[in-house]
Design a protein around this motif. Structure first.
Motif, PDB file in Angstrom:
ATOM      1  N   ASP A  77      -5.759   6.271   4.563  1.00 28.38           N
ATOM      2  CA  ASP A  77      -6.542   5.590   5.586  1.00 28.38           C
ATOM      3  C   ASP A  77      -6.155   4.104   5.666  1.00 28.38           C
ATOM      4  O   ASP A  77      -5.978   3.558   6.764  1.00 28.38           O
ATOM      5  CB  ASP A  77      -8.036   5.730   5.288  1.00 28.38           C
ATOM      6  N   GLN A  78      -6.035   3.450   4.510  1.00 27.13           N
ATOM      7  CA  GLN A  78      -5.605   2.044   4.488  1.00 27.13           C
ATOM      8  C   GLN A  78      -4.224   1.886   5.115  1.00 27.13           C
ATOM      9  O   GLN A  78      -3.988   0.989   5.937  1.00 27.13           O
ATOM     10  CB  GLN A  78      -5.584   1.524   3.048  1.00 27.13           C
ATOM     11  N   VAL A 123       0.841  -1.209   0.000  1.00 31.30           N
ATOM     12  CA  VAL A 123       0.000   0.000   0.000  1.00 31.30           C
ATOM     13  C   VAL A 123       0.871   1.253   0.000  1.00 31.30           C
ATOM     14  O   VAL A 123       0.518   2.259  -0.645  1.00 31.30           O
ATOM     15  CB  VAL A 123      -0.955  -0.015   1.213  1.00 31.30           C
TER      16      VAL A 123
END
Length: 378
Positions: free
Chosen positions: A183-184, A156
């Motif tokens: 956010d992830q 990510v």
């Protein structure tokens, strides 16, 4: 646990080997560039599915060959295991008890190995990247969740940084999507950070005890996790850490967009080795730093034992010549009767024989291994 039998095909300069190891101490003698380090790297790779020397698995396949194959028979207190790794130019596959595993996390942790090499003496005085790699490698092999989150975090992170660069180049403009990625990343970061705090707390206790035992110094050794986000605390839970990381991402968003990279998170964190509250990276002598590095390795052995109820393999890659007699004795006394140990050396003269009992000694030359005869074999 111990590695009973090990077979190697086409791994660097190790073409075709089948070795039965002693459950206690195995010593490999040979001149430089004969394959000693390659053998320990291969054992380490069998355990962790990655090398400590390169991030490119393709480099491990012997020149002119299409594959490398490693298999090992492992004896644990309650069970016997068959492990296998096949490396090709397309990637790697792993088998546990002859059943192919779709996820590496199902394989890693079946065989635990702690490696100690001269490079580890740079753990204290070296760059923060070395200490982050240390945490990821050691915690990843003792906790499948940590391994999963560390792998996911880098995926990510790469996605977010790639999108930031697209914004810098004017190829992307969707800031909502950037917030989704942040956010992830914050959620995964929180899972990693809370585990680093937990395992470093254990490691600090064990390393402090080991340092006190093997050092004539009176200082107290502690390990301190140093998050790149300053207000994160040891007492924070996962949700609190997530909120702090996310708030930091939001605060830094204009600067991250300008620079095209994520400025904080586990990939920017550090680990400090403190002697009486002073950072040994800055103030420790070379002798103190070496004693700390040795203490941390001994602490890793104890941590693996605490979490798995098994002692790990210990791989000592040409490190005995780097330790004076007192530190050698401390190391060998600590592991005596506990761990299966693999030692590489250019000669036997510098080893404390009064502690090692009846080791199995091998000679390595041009990637070939032969059992050495003589008094050293007991």
């Amino acid at each position: 646990m111990y590695l009973k039998q090990f077979t190697v095909q086409n791994y660097r300069n190790l073409q075709e080997l089948k070795i039965d190891f002693a459950p206690n101490v195995n010593i490999f003698i040979g001149k430089n560039a004969q394959g000693k380090t390659n053998l320990l790297e291969a054992i380490y790779f069998l355990a962790l599915t990655r090398s400590h020397r390169t991030s490119s698995d393709k480099e491990l396949i012997a020149f002119g060959k299409d594959f490398a194959n490693l298999t090992g028979q492992v004896q644990k207190s309650q069970v016997e295991l068959d492990l296998r790794i096949l490396l090709t130019k397309k990637g790697k596959k792993v088998w546990l008890n002859r059943i192919e595993q779709a996820k590496l996390s199902k394989y890693v942790g079946q065989l635990n190995a702690i490696l100690f090499s001269p490079e580890d003496l740079d753990l204290i005085k070296g760059a923060p990247a070395l200490r982050r790699k240390f945490m990821d490698q050691e915690f990843g092999q003792i906790n499948a969740e940590y391994l999963y989150f560390a792998s996911k975090y880098h995926q990510v992170l790469a996605q977010k940084n790639n999108y930031l660069r697209q914004i810098v180049r004017g190829e992307a403009h969707d800031l909502v999507f950037l917030d989704v990625l942040s956010d992830q990343l914050a959620g995964i970061a929180a899972e990693i950070i809370v585990r680093r705090f937990k395992y470093l707390n254990y490691l600090s206790r064990y390393a402090g005890k080991a340092y006190a035992q093997i050092s004539s110094e009176s200082e107290k050794l502690t390990l301190e996790y140093q998050p790149s986000i300053a207000d994160i605390q040891l007492t924070d839970n996962t949700e609190q850490i997530y909120q702090k990381v996310l708030a930091n991402f939001k605060q830094n968003r204009p600067v991250e967009i300008k620079k095209g990279t994520t400025l904080s998170g586990p990939h920017r964190d550090d680990l400090a080795f403190m002697l009486d509250g002073k950072n040994a990276h800055l103030y420790g002598s070379q002798g103190q730093q070496r004693t700390i590095a040795l203490s941390v390795k001994l602490a890793e052995i104890q941590l693996v034992h605490q979490l798995t109820d098994e002692y790990p393999l210990l791989l000592l890659d040409d490190v005995m010549s780097e330790l004076d007699h007192s530190r050698q004795s401390a190391l060998l006394n600590y592991i005596h009767g506990k761990t299966q140990t693999f030692i590489t050396t250019t000669d036997l003269a510098g080893i404390s024989w009064e502690i090692i009992k009846a080791p199995r000694v091998y000679r390595i030359q041009s990637g070939n291994i032969s059992l050495e005869k003589g008094e050293a074999n007991g």
